[in-house]
Scaffold this motif. Structure first.
Motif, mmCIF file in Angstrom:
data_model
loop_
_atom_site.group_PDB
_atom_site.id
_atom_site.type_symbol
_atom_site.label_atom_id
_atom_site.label_comp_id
_atom_site.label_asym_id
_atom_site.label_seq_id
_atom_site.Cartn_x
_atom_site.Cartn_y
_atom_site.Cartn_z
ATOM 1 N N MET A 258 0.825 -1.199 0.000
ATOM 2 C CA MET A 258 0.000 0.000 0.000
ATOM 3 C C MET A 258 0.865 1.257 0.000
ATOM 4 S SD MET A 258 -2.836 1.240 2.813
ATOM 5 C CE MET A 258 -1.568 1.404 4.081
ATOM 6 N N ALA A 259 1.937 1.245 0.788
ATOM 7 C CA ALA A 259 2.837 2.400 0.828
ATOM 8 C C ALA A 259 3.483 2.642 -0.527
ATOM 9 C CB ALA A 259 3.906 2.178 1.896
ATOM 10 N N ASN A 260 3.843 1.563 -1.224
ATOM 11 C CA ASN A 260 4.427 1.719 -2.559
ATOM 12 C C ASN A 260 3.404 2.260 -3.554
ATOM 13 O OD1 ASN A 260 7.360 0.582 -2.999
ATOM 14 N ND2 ASN A 260 6.412 -0.700 -1.442
ATOM 15 N N PHE A 261 2.163 1.804 -3.447
ATOM 16 C CA PHE A 261 1.108 2.346 -4.307
ATOM 17 C C PHE A 261 0.974 3.852 -4.093
ATOM 18 C CE2 PHE A 261 -1.379 -1.912 -4.558
ATOM 19 C CZ PHE A 261 -0.578 -2.293 -5.629
ATOM 20 N N LEU A 262 0.956 4.273 -2.830
ATOM 21 C CA LEU A 262 0.807 5.697 -2.518
ATOM 22 C C LEU A 262 2.012 6.503 -2.983
ATOM 23 C CD1 LEU A 262 -0.689 5.468 1.088
ATOM 24 C CD2 LEU A 262 -1.905 6.026 -1.030
ATOM 25 N N THR A 263 3.204 5.908 -2.886
ATOM 26 C CA THR A 263 4.418 6.637 -3.257
ATOM 27 C C THR A 263 4.542 6.801 -4.769
ATOM 28 O OG1 THR A 263 5.577 5.831 -1.289
ATOM 29 C CG2 THR A 263 6.936 6.635 -3.106
ATOM 30 N N TYR A 264 4.437 5.702 -5.506
ATOM 31 C CA TYR A 264 4.670 5.746 -6.944
ATOM 32 C C TYR A 264 3.504 6.357 -7.716
ATOM 33 C CZ TYR A 264 8.851 2.963 -6.244
ATOM 34 O OH TYR A 264 10.094 2.528 -5.838
ATOM 35 N N SER A 265 2.325 6.398 -7.115
ATOM 36 C CA SER A 265 1.197 7.075 -7.759
ATOM 37 C C SER A 265 1.155 8.569 -7.446
ATOM 38 C CB SER A 265 -0.123 6.426 -7.311
ATOM 39 O OG SER A 265 -0.330 6.631 -5.920
ATOM 40 N N LYS A 266 2.094 9.023 -6.610
ATOM 41 C CA LYS A 266 2.183 10.439 -6.194
ATOM 42 C C LYS A 266 1.027 10.855 -5.280
ATOM 43 C CE LYS A 266 5.834 10.909 -8.784
ATOM 44 N NZ LYS A 266 7.181 10.974 -8.183
ATOM 45 N N VAL A 267 0.219 9.907 -4.840
ATOM 46 C CA VAL A 267 -0.864 10.246 -3.920
ATOM 47 C C VAL A 267 -0.292 10.730 -2.588
ATOM 48 C CG1 VAL A 267 -2.798 9.311 -2.592
ATOM 49 C CG2 VAL A 267 -2.493 8.668 -4.996
ATOM 50 N N ALA A 268 0.785 10.090 -2.132
ATOM 51 C CA ALA A 268 1.407 10.496 -0.872
ATOM 52 C C ALA A 268 1.917 11.926 -0.956
ATOM 53 C CB ALA A 268 2.541 9.534 -0.520
ATOM 54 N N ASP A 269 2.495 12.300 -2.112
ATOM 55 C CA ASP A 269 2.977 13.680 -2.276
ATOM 56 C C ASP A 269 1.819 14.670 -2.203
ATOM 57 O OD1 ASP A 269 5.500 12.659 -2.586
ATOM 58 O OD2 ASP A 269 5.467 12.723 -4.776
ATOM 59 N N GLY A 270 0.713 14.296 -2.853
ATOM 60 C CA GLY A 270 -0.457 15.179 -2.821
ATOM 61 C C GLY A 270 -1.027 15.331 -1.423
ATOM 62 N N LEU A 271 -1.076 14.214 -0.665
ATOM 63 C CA LEU A 271 -1.567 14.282 0.709
ATOM 64 C C LEU A 271 -0.660 15.148 1.575
ATOM 65 C CD1 LEU A 271 -2.603 10.540 1.279
ATOM 66 C CD2 LEU A 271 -4.124 12.488 1.083
ATOM 67 N N PHE A 272 0.637 15.009 1.382
ATOM 68 C CA PHE A 272 1.593 15.800 2.172
ATOM 69 C C PHE A 272 1.444 17.298 1.856
ATOM 70 C CE2 PHE A 272 5.772 17.769 2.793
ATOM 71 C CZ PHE A 272 5.992 17.454 4.123
ATOM 72 N N GLU A 273 1.305 17.605 0.584
ATOM 73 C CA GLU A 273 1.154 19.023 0.203
ATOM 74 C C GLU A 273 -0.147 19.601 0.737
ATOM 75 O OE1 GLU A 273 1.512 19.280 -3.987
ATOM 76 O OE2 GLU A 273 3.633 18.651 -4.036
ATOM 77 N N SER A 274 -1.237 18.822 0.693
ATOM 78 C CA SER A 274 -2.514 19.324 1.187
ATOM 79 C C SER A 274 -2.477 19.541 2.703
ATOM 80 C CB SER A 274 -3.642 18.364 0.836
ATOM 81 O OG SER A 274 -3.433 17.108 1.454
ATOM 82 N N ILE A 275 -1.781 18.666 3.414
ATOM 83 C CA ILE A 275 -1.680 18.825 4.866
ATOM 84 C C ILE A 275 -0.816 20.031 5.207
ATOM 85 C CG2 ILE A 275 -0.774 17.746 6.976
ATOM 86 C CD1 ILE A 275 -1.546 15.048 5.793
ATOM 87 N N SER A 276 0.196 20.306 4.372
ATOM 88 C CA SER A 276 1.103 21.426 4.669
ATOM 89 C C SER A 276 0.380 22.777 4.605
ATOM 90 C CB SER A 276 2.270 21.429 3.686
ATOM 91 O OG SER A 276 1.816 21.651 2.354
ATOM 92 N N TYR A 277 -0.744 22.844 3.894
ATOM 93 C CA TYR A 277 -1.502 24.094 3.844
ATOM 94 C C TYR A 277 -2.366 24.261 5.098
ATOM 95 C CZ TYR A 277 -0.112 24.500 -1.012
ATOM 96 O OH TYR A 277 0.616 24.610 -2.177
#
Length: 277
Positions: A258-277
């Protein structure tokens, strides 16, 4: 091992597929099956042992290297060679033939699981033997790498490719012969001394950067053999097989996937950016 490890890692997708099938049949169609849980556990057991050699090659095993990393490279090569010979070699040397006997007994007797499905156990036990065989091959490779590193650091040059393996094995055998000494104490006292020494070596091995799995496995096998003889080795093999079939441990590769799915699909990056706001 590099190629086989990538092939065997695809088994995690098979585990995921069976889990999805079980959830759909159970929750949507209200039709649970007797084979799904057994198949999940069997796939997980095969997966976890078959990728061990690949994980060893990629340095994926847990090791405490806080102290070890501070040593010069020559010292690191020497310590790795010594700890491999103390912990890894006894573990593999004891478990490999025992795993073959484990498989042959299950195959010749038609051993089955205790579930309602009553699946044969020999395919998983054969995977256990194959995984340990690949680990043994990788162990030889890793020891030769460390010995070659020692020679390179001392002489400033590597051994020529021709006959390298034979020269390295001769060097290992000569060093092992120097470690063999005679003792005048009794057998029982010697066993106590050896167990105490192995416990001390376990602590030292952990501090000096040896892989945790091999330290615990090597010490467990040697102490079991000293205390109970061959049955001690059989007990160790049985415990390994039991842990391979732990249903709760199936969650670990699923979380990693699951972590690899989130990482390589860039979903994790999007979640991190949304939380940073």
């Amino acid at each position: 091992n590099d190629i086989l490890g990538k092939v065997f890692s695809l088994l995690v997708l098979g585990i995921l597929a069976v889990i999805l099938c079980e959830v759909i049949l159970r929750r949507i169609f209200n039709s649970p099956q007797i084979w799904t849980q057994d198949l999940i556990v069997m796939l997980f057991a095969s997966y976890i042992i078959l990728i061990c050699a690949f994980g060893f090659q990629k340095k994926a095993f847990v090791a405490v290297d806080v102290v070890f990393a501070r040593f010069p490279m020559l010292v690191q090569h020497i310590l790795h060679t010594i700890t491999y010979l103390i912990f890894l070699v006894p573990f593999v040397a004891a478990m490999l033939p025992e795993s073959w006997r484990f498989f042959m007994k299950a195959y010749t007797t038609g051993e089955q699981t205790y579930s309602v499905w009553a699946a044969p156990t020999w395919p998983v036990k054969f995977c256990l033997f194959l995984g340990l065989l690949l680990l043994a091959v990788q162990s030889v490779s890793e020891i030769l790498k460390q010995v070659n590193g020692i020679i390179s650091d001392v002489t400033g040059k590597k051994l020529p490719d021709a006959g390298k393996e034979a020269q390295l094995m001769d060097a290992l055998m000569n060093s092992l012969q120097g470690l063999v000494t005679s003792s005048g104490i009794g057998a029982s006292d010697l066993a106590i001394v050896m167990i105490a020494a192995l416990f001390g070596l376990m602590v030292v091995g952990l501090v000096l950067g040896q892989e945790l799995a091999f330290v615990l496995g090597g010490v467990g096998v040697v102490v079991g053999w000293i205390a109970w003889g061959d049955p001690g080795v059989t007990i160790a093999m049985t415990k390994i097989y039991d842990q391979m079939q732990s249903y709760s441990m199936v969650a670990i590769p699923m979380f990693v996937l699951m972590a690899n799915f989130l990482t390589y699909s860039k979903v994790a990056d999007g979640l991190f950016e949304s939380i940073s706001y």
